[in-house]
Scaffold this active site. Sequence first.
Site, PDB file in Angstrom:
ATOM      1  CG  ASP A  66      11.059  -8.686 -30.375  1.00  0.00           C
ATOM      2  OD1 ASP A  66      10.589  -9.783 -30.705  1.00  0.00           O
ATOM      3  OD2 ASP A  66      12.158  -8.266 -30.754  1.00  0.00           O
ATOM      4  CG  ASP A  69      10.341 -14.099 -30.833  1.00  0.00           C
ATOM      5  OD1 ASP A  69      10.434 -12.887 -31.112  1.00  0.00           O
ATOM      6  OD2 ASP A  69       9.515 -14.845 -31.377  1.00  0.00           O
TER       7      ASP A  69
END
Length: 89
Positions: free
Chosen positions: A10, A12
């Site tokens: 992940d 962002d």
Amino acid sequence: MKHLQGLIFDLDGTLLDSAPDLRQAINLMLAENGRRPLTLEEVKQAIGDGMMDTVRRAFAATGRLDCMAGLKRHNRAVFRAKASSSSFP
């Protein structure tokens, strides 16, 4: 025992809110350079396009950019040390 078939990253903030950790690391780096701390909102606005652009934006928000040359190695160490102390899904 099940075997791992995949791994999700992940990058962002969709699955993991890492802005508080980034704020902690950025503010430590800024303090070491005599700069004011950034608010969480300022950090969120600075995040993006990689670590060096984020750091550049943080320094731009707190003054001139003349001290950027020697920060690359240092900021990587700071980010590693503070990378996961406050992140949460």
